[in-house]
Design a protein around this motif. Structure first.
Motif: not given
Lengths: 249, 482
Positions: B198-204, B229-236, B249-251, B257-265
């Motif tokens: 969720x966030x970055x304008x991605x579809x909900x 389920x929706x996932x807001x990464x900023x709080x994780x 889904x289509x940001x 960058x913080x979210x990108x590193x979580x995805x990479x991990x």
């Protein structure tokens, strides 16, 4: 084998010279015609194609008709000859009893197949109807015809056995009807309504109504095929043994 | 003993012995059935996924169908529809019974067997959280009550309005999906968790808008044993451990960058990622995807077969039939329709990563000129790599699917041809599940006969053909007299 073919020819001739043959044919063709018209009505009313296909060979009209029609075909096979005294005369000849019984059986089976000939005409008609692409489904039709033959082979064998057991055509017809209709109804109820899994399996294994529903949608199952072949052979074997026993006594 | 009596006794014994042989053959055939479907439509043929699920079944499964063909007896149309549905279900469940000897199916008419239905309602608890009771259509009982689940009518059929009949008709029969989903749920526990970033304008998945909203996908989640389920990464600080698939889904803007590193991990831990990209947007995922040997060009490509418009139709003949995702769609001949898709293509330079493409419009013959570079017109790619799990020392497989469009699963696009099937097949591949077969379309076929044609058919069927029998009888009678 010549004996068999001579007897078979004679039986076939007797069958197609009998007025009962054409009375049965008339009523059966009215019934199959009505069945086909009814399934077209179902299609027009919005029933799915799969349902209509199953009605072609497995409709309730036919399920009720077969236990009535088959005894009318088989009642005269042995009982009539016995009543006229020609059967005993036949038994005194060196003819082999299995050939005699099988010739009667196959002549009745040929007549039964003739009864189903209009079904091919209906299917050709259905193929030309506007707005029903894919109907009839060739594979399902083939399986349906195969099923009809299998069910017929067992029903005729049972009818022939009843005819062997009786010297009166009416008694033979009524007993065949009672056995065929009674078992068909009981087994169908068991197959669809029984709470006991074992009874349901028995019902599903033997119910010709259920089998015809399966064949009509294109299913060919080794269990059904073997059941019909084995049971037809066994009933014919019993019919031969009964006739041999009567010859011996 | 008389000679005739001995003969009769011998005959009875022979008949009895032969009956035993016949019963024995029947018993053997029951244990080893061979079943062939000769019909062209193969409406009830079980999919490989169902066969695989049933192969895992090794304890008793009782399926109770609560269906009355006389439901709403005042409405004959409803009764007819119920009768057709009952026949469809009967045929389908029979295939399940044939496939697994652990399955038994019981049919209960809730209007006729009211006491028994009441007992079932108590045993399986049909009560909703709000206290009301909803009767399911099918109850699945694994291991004599050890685990149970229910399937409702809406899970089995879809309806649509028929202009011709002026009433709703069944448009899709989803029995196999619903039943296999229920059995799978009983066998393998709960639903697989799929998180939507969720966030970055991605579809909900909570958005009901036609364009961009993904709420319609929720309907598939339950049926497919998925938990969206929706996932807001900023709080994780980490992508949840129970995330079996993460969908981006289509940001509409660059991911932090913080979210990108979580995805990479997450991917390095054996995670599974589905990325749906749109044109003209730099998401920040480009570098990550490049490290997975997948290149993206954020410029919309036009359908070469169309003069104008933004839709891009990919025919099933243009799918890669070696890839498990698209292979399943080819068998169903389902096309996919994208909206302004971008090029996503795999490179195959690093041997530790196995890449693949999903579809190649035009057979890949016509390269697309993007800023002077000729690129293959590929719109979807996958990558997989084996990663080792530091804790268990076990080798895990990370998987990635990238598709150059996100609108194809939006509320306005998911119903088009094979769009949902593509999305579900991608999830299935990411989840290591066999690819699902889409619901069976109920073909709306009706003979269009005029009154005159109906009368003609009636006459031919019920008068002319039986009259042939009468003519034959007269002919035979005449010949006999002669």
């Amino acid at each position: 084998m010549n004996e068999f073919f001579a007897l078979f020819k004679k039986e076939l001739k007797t069958c197609f010279l009998s007025p009962v043959t054409y009375i049965v044919m008339f009523f059966f063709w009215v019934l199959t015609g009505a069945n086909f018209f009814w399934l077209l009505w179902q299609l027009i009313g919005g029933s799915p194609l799969s349902v209509a296909m199953q009605m072609m060979f497995g409709g309730p009209l036919l399920a009720i008709a077969l236990p009535i029609v088959v005894p009318l075909i088989t009642m005269r096979l042995v009982a009539e000859e016995r009543k006229q005294g020609t059967f005993e005369a036949l038994l005194t000849t060196p003819l082999q009893v299995p050939f005699l019984v099988l010739a009667k059986y196959f002549s009745a089976l040929i007549y039964y197949m003739v009864l189903w000939l209009p079904a091919i005409a209906y299917l050709l008609m259905a193929g030309k109807l506007p707005g029903v692409p894919g109907f009839p489904d060739g594979g399902a039709v083939l399986a349906g015809i195969f099923g009809v033959m299998l069910v017929g082979s067992l029903y005729i064998a049972i009818g022939l056995l009843m005819s062997c057991l009786s010297s009166n055509q009416i008694v033979a017809a009524i007993s065949s009807f009672a056995v065929l209709f009674g078992t068909a109804l009981t087994l169908t109820l068991l197959a669809y309504n029984s709470q006991s899994p074992s009874l349901r399996i028995i019902g599903q294994y033997y119910s010709s109504y259920k089998h015809m529903m399966d064949f009509s949608r294109g299913i060919v199952d080794s269990r059904m095929v073997l059941m019909y072949i084995c049971n037809s052979a066994w009933v014919l074997f019993v019919a031969i043994k009964v006739t041999e026993a009567k010859k011996g006594s | 003993m008389k000679r005739t009596t001995t003969t009769h006794l011998r005959t009875i014994i022979i008949v009895f012995l032969s009956l035993i042989v016949v019963l024995e053959i029947g018993f053997i055939s029951l244990r080893n059935p061979l079943r062939v479907d000769l019909s062209k439509q193969k409406l009830y043929q079980l999919s490989p996924r169902t066969r695989s699920v049933l192969g895992d079944l090794n304890q008793r499964l009782k399926i109770i169908v609560l269906l009355s063909e006389a439901a709403q007896a005042g409405n004959p149309q409803s009764a007819m529809e119920m009768a057709d549905l009952a026949l469809d279900m009967r045929n389908l469940l029979e295939e399940y019974e044939t496939r697994s000897r652990h399955i038994t199916v019981e049919w209960v008419d809730p209007y006729r067997d009211m006491n028994y239905t009441r007992d079932l309602a108590i045993k399986y608890d049909f009560t909703n959280p709000d206290g009301t009771a909803t009767f399911p259509v099918v109850v699945f009982d694994l291991g004599d009550g050890a685990k149970t689940t229910c399937v409702h009518l809406n899970d089995i059929i879809d309806r649509k309005w028929s202009e011709e009949l002026q009433r709703t008709v069944v448009s899709e029969f989803k029995g196999e999906q619903a039943f296999t989903g229920a059995i799978r749920k009983l066998l393998h526990g709960g639903n697989a968790k799929v998180y939507f970033l969720s966030g970055s304008g991605a579809g909900s998945i909570n958005d009901n808008n036609q364009m961009g909203g993904l709420s319609a996908l929720r309907a598939f989640a339950q049926r497919e044993n998925l938990d969206f389920q929706e996932l807001i990464l900023s709080s994780k600080s980490i992508i949840p451990e129970d995330a079996e698939v993460l969908v981006i889904p289509g940001p509409k803007k660059r991911l932090p960058d913080y979210e990108l590193s979580l995805i990479e991990s997450y991917l390095s831990r054996g995670g599974r990622l589905l990325v749906l990209l749109d044109d003209g947007i730099e998401t920040g995922l480009e570098g990550l995807l490049r490290s997975w040997q997948i290149e993206t060009v954020p410029i919309a490509v036009a359908d070469p077969s169309k003069q104008s418009g933004s839709d891009f139709l990919v025919k099933s003949s243009e799918f890669n039939f070696e890839h498990p995702i698209t292979k399943a769609l080819i068998t169903e001949a389902r096309d996919v329709c994208f909206y302004k898709p971008i090029i996503v293509y795999p490179r195959n330079e690093e041997s530790s990563i196995k890449t693949g493409y999903l579809f190649l419009p035009g057979g890949g013959k016509s390269a697309v000129d993007i800023n002077g570079e000729l690129l293959p017109p590929c719109l979807g790619a996958t990558a997989e790599r084996s990663v080792s799990n530091a804790l268990g020392g076990r080798s895990l497989m990370s998987r990635l699917v990238v598709i150059g469009d996100s609108d194809f699963i939006s509320n306005g696009g998911y119903q088009i041809s094979g769009n949902t099937a593509l999305f579900m097949a991608s999830l299935d591949w990411l989840l290591d599940r066999d690819i699902v077969i889409s619901p069976k379309k109920m073909e709306d076929i009706r003979p269009s006969l005029t009154r005159k044609q109906k009368v003609k058919l009636f006459c031919v069927n019920i008068v002319v053909i039986p009259a042939v029998a009468v003519a034959l009888a007269l002919l035979m009678g005449y010949r006999r007299r002669k």
